[in-house]
Design an enzyme around this catalytic site. Structure first.
Site, PDB file in Angstrom:
ATOM      1  N   LYS A  55       0.846  -1.212   0.000  1.00 47.84           N
ATOM      2  CA  LYS A  55       0.000   0.000   0.000  1.00 47.84           C
ATOM      3  C   LYS A  55       0.880   1.261   0.000  1.00 47.84           C
ATOM      4  O   LYS A  55       0.558   2.256  -0.653  1.00 47.84           O
ATOM      5  CB  LYS A  55      -0.927  -0.013   1.215  1.00 47.84           C
ATOM      6  CG  LYS A  55      -1.703   1.259   1.453  1.00 47.84           C
ATOM      7  CD  LYS A  55      -2.728   1.588   0.359  1.00 47.84           C
ATOM      8  CE  LYS A  55      -3.314   2.963   0.588  1.00 47.84           C
ATOM      9  NZ  LYS A  55      -4.403   3.296  -0.312  1.00 47.84           N
TER      10      LYS A  55
ATOM     11  N   LYS B   5      -0.414  11.671   6.098  1.00 47.57           N
ATOM     12  CA  LYS B   5      -0.167  10.549   7.028  1.00 47.57           C
ATOM     13  C   LYS B   5       0.510   9.403   6.289  1.00 47.57           C
ATOM     14  O   LYS B   5       1.489   8.820   6.757  1.00 47.57           O
ATOM     15  CB  LYS B   5      -1.515  10.129   7.637  1.00 47.57           C
ATOM     16  CG  LYS B   5      -1.511   8.909   8.514  1.00 47.57           C
ATOM     17  CD  LYS B   5      -1.902   7.623   7.807  1.00 47.57           C
ATOM     18  CE  LYS B   5      -3.296   7.619   7.237  1.00 47.57           C
ATOM     19  NZ  LYS B   5      -3.657   6.353   6.579  1.00 47.57           N
TER      20      LYS B   5
HETATM   21  P1  NAP Z   1     -12.354   9.288   7.004  1.00 43.61           P
HETATM   22  O1  NAP Z   1     -13.479   9.574   6.085  1.00 43.61           O
HETATM   23  O2  NAP Z   1     -11.655  10.407   7.684  1.00 43.61           O
HETATM   24  O3  NAP Z   1     -12.902   8.247   8.112  1.00 43.61           O
HETATM   25  C1  NAP Z   1     -12.106   7.858   9.201  1.00 43.61           C
HETATM   26  C2  NAP Z   1     -12.886   6.873  10.044  1.00 43.61           C
HETATM   27  O4  NAP Z   1     -12.056   6.459  11.140  1.00 43.61           O
HETATM   28  C3  NAP Z   1     -14.162   7.455  10.667  1.00 43.61           C
HETATM   29  O5  NAP Z   1     -15.130   6.446  10.758  1.00 43.61           O
HETATM   30  C4  NAP Z   1     -13.659   7.866  12.055  1.00 43.61           C
HETATM   31  O6  NAP Z   1     -14.684   7.968  13.016  1.00 43.61           O
HETATM   32  C5  NAP Z   1     -12.755   6.696  12.360  1.00 43.61           C
HETATM   33  N1  NAP Z   1     -11.766   6.990  13.402  1.00 43.61           N
HETATM   34  C6  NAP Z   1     -10.663   7.772  13.282  1.00 43.61           C
HETATM   35  N2  NAP Z   1      -9.977   7.787  14.433  1.00 43.61           N
HETATM   36  C7  NAP Z   1     -10.634   6.976  15.289  1.00 43.61           C
HETATM   37  C8  NAP Z   1     -10.405   6.573  16.636  1.00 43.61           C
HETATM   38  N3  NAP Z   1      -9.331   7.009  17.324  1.00 43.61           N
HETATM   39  N4  NAP Z   1     -11.304   5.749  17.209  1.00 43.61           N
HETATM   40  C9  NAP Z   1     -12.390   5.308  16.519  1.00 43.61           C
HETATM   41  N5  NAP Z   1     -12.661   5.648  15.255  1.00 43.61           N
HETATM   42  C10 NAP Z   1     -11.788   6.477  14.638  1.00 43.61           C
HETATM   43  O7  NAP Z   1     -11.198   8.454   6.291  1.00 43.61           O
HETATM   44  P2  NAP Z   1     -11.280   7.460   5.026  1.00 43.61           P
HETATM   45  O8  NAP Z   1     -10.962   8.250   3.789  1.00 43.61           O
HETATM   46  O9  NAP Z   1     -12.506   6.644   5.096  1.00 43.61           O
HETATM   47  O10 NAP Z   1      -9.975   6.553   5.321  1.00 43.61           O
HETATM   48  C11 NAP Z   1      -9.997   5.458   6.233  1.00 43.61           C
HETATM   49  C12 NAP Z   1      -8.719   4.636   6.019  1.00 43.61           C
HETATM   50  O11 NAP Z   1      -8.686   4.159   4.675  1.00 43.61           O
HETATM   51  C13 NAP Z   1      -7.428   5.460   6.230  1.00 43.61           C
HETATM   52  O12 NAP Z   1      -6.414   4.658   6.804  1.00 43.61           O
HETATM   53  C14 NAP Z   1      -7.064   5.856   4.801  1.00 43.61           C
HETATM   54  O13 NAP Z   1      -5.678   6.132   4.672  1.00 43.61           O
HETATM   55  C15 NAP Z   1      -7.491   4.613   4.030  1.00 43.61           C
HETATM   56  N6  NAP Z   1      -7.807   4.839   2.603  1.00 43.61           N
HETATM   57  C16 NAP Z   1      -8.560   5.904   2.179  1.00 43.61           C
HETATM   58  C17 NAP Z   1      -8.809   6.069   0.811  1.00 43.61           C
HETATM   59  C18 NAP Z   1      -9.632   7.223   0.254  1.00 43.61           C
HETATM   60  O14 NAP Z   1      -9.583   7.438  -0.959  1.00 43.61           O
HETATM   61  N7  NAP Z   1     -10.391   7.966   1.081  1.00 43.61           N
HETATM   62  C19 NAP Z   1      -8.318   5.144  -0.105  1.00 43.61           C
HETATM   63  C20 NAP Z   1      -7.582   4.077   0.350  1.00 43.61           C
HETATM   64  C21 NAP Z   1      -7.333   3.912   1.698  1.00 43.61           C
HETATM   65  P3  NAP Z   1     -15.557   9.332  13.126  1.00 43.61           P
HETATM   66  O15 NAP Z   1     -16.640   9.215  12.118  1.00 43.61           O
HETATM   67  O16 NAP Z   1     -16.049   9.333  14.539  1.00 43.61           O
HETATM   68  O17 NAP Z   1     -14.605  10.485  12.866  1.00 43.61           O
END
Ligand code: NAP
Length: 296
Positions: free
Chosen positions: A172, A240
């Site tokens: 990744k 990050k």
């Molecule tokens: P996001 O929309 O910011 O969502 C983050 C999620 O994590 C939310 O549900 C948040 O809860 C939860 N969270 C964060 N810190 C937490 C904690 N300490 N305890 C409990 N829950 C927590 O991010 P995302 O884009 O979905 O990304 C999620 C993961 O997938 C990341 O590692 C990212 O690098 C990876 N990713 C993202 C993409 C993309 O295109 N977006 C693509 C590939 C991989 P709340 O709702 O309460 O804030």
């Protein structure tokens, strides 16, 4: 009979991935720190858990998709974490992008309780999460991979077992080196074309069909031309991932000069308060250097 699945983290990615697991017919329990984000999934037929421990107690396979390494550690090892509720024989599948070293430590801690773990980070953006077309790069034991495969196939199109614990996260991070390189190249090319008075819509049509085409150019190029900075993937999360790349590159003694430069460019955008914009807003850092903006 399908195994029961739990899903922790219903953010931009998790909400689509969880919906696809439900659609594939798995009995699904969800938990999200901000409880309101569980409502659409509960309306679609999922159960809501009260904590990661509660979710783990109800699930054979526990999928996690939260932001960063400390967040995964909190939901798995913290008070009311997965490890306090998970039954021996259950399996944690972590789809977050986190440190490969921390992943190996988590896998060890879970193994001591008889719980398996796969690192299964994903690529394909919010669009891929919603459509179930992600590429998923998996690290861990072969038997756990085979067990998780039906759940992974509900979320993704290309599922690749790349090695033992942590290998999925390493692949990744390779993905992220490529993603930001494409984002920088796209930004430079748009500014170059703009400076020469080219119609950038027409340029985009031509370029996406040739050897320089990329997912980034096809999906985020049109957003840049509309000056639409809504995130599929935020600058803060992109940064990050680059921090994880730079730490792992340092540990291995491998030079990554382009990634290091792009890390610094994203840092200028964070300093300007743009961390919640999409990662394609990288072009704003170059526009600042060039002294002009791209336009349609
Ligand atoms: P996001 O929309 O910011 O969502 C983050 C999620 O994590 C939310 O549900 C948040 O809860 C939860 N969270 C964060 N810190 C937490 C904690 N300490 N305890 C409990 N829950 C927590 O991010 P995302 O884009 O979905 O990304 C999620 C993961 O997938 C990341 O590692 C990212 O690098 C990876 N990713 C993202 C993409 C993309 O295109 N977006 C693509 C590939 C991989 P709340 O709702 O309460 O804030």
């Amino acid at each position: 009979m399908n195994e029961t699945v739990g899903f922790i983290g219903l953010g931009i990615m998790g909400r689509g991935m969880a919906a696809n697991i439900l659609r594939a017919g798995f009995p699904l329990t969800v938990w999200n720190r901000t409880a309101a984000k569980m409502e659409p999934l509960v309306a679609a037929g999922a159960q809501a858990a009260t904590s990661p421990a509660d979710l783990a107690a109800r699930s054979d396979i526990i999928v996690v998709c939260v932001s960063d390494t400390p967040d995964v550690e909190a939901v798995i090892l913290g008070p009311n974490g997965v490890i306090t509720g998970a039954r021996p024989g259950s399996l944690v599948v972590d789809c977050s992008t986190i440190s490969p070293d921390a992943t190996r430590r988590l896998a060890q801690a879970l193994a001591e309780r008889g719980v398996g773990m796969l690192d299964a980070p994903v690529s394909g953006g919010s669009e891929g999460a919603a459509k179930g077309t992600l590429s998923i790069m998996v690290g861990g034991k072969e038997a756990d991979f085979q067990r998780a495969l039906p759940v992974l196939q509900a979320m993704g199109k290309q599922i690749t077992h790349v090695g033992d614990h942590g290998a999925g996260q390493t692949v990744k991070l390779m993905n992220q080196i490529l993603v930001v390189g494409h984002a920088l190249a796209m930004s430079e090319a748009f500014l170059f074309g703009q400076a020469h008075g080219v119609d950038l819509e027409k340029a985009l049509t031509a370029l996406t069909a040739g050897a320089a085409g990329s997912w980034m150019l096809s999906h985020r190029g049109p957003q840049i031309l509309r000056r639409d900075w809504r995130p599929g993937f935020t600058i803060d999360l992109q940064q990050k991932d680059l921090r994880l790349v730079l730490a792992a590159a340092d540990a291995a003694g491998v030079p990554v000069p382009a990634t290091a430069l792009i890390f610094q460019l994203y840092r200028t955008l964070q300093v300007q308060g743009l961390g919640s914009e999409g990662n394609h807003a990288l072009i704003k850092a170059l526009e600042h250097l060039a002294g002009f903006e791209v336009r349609r």
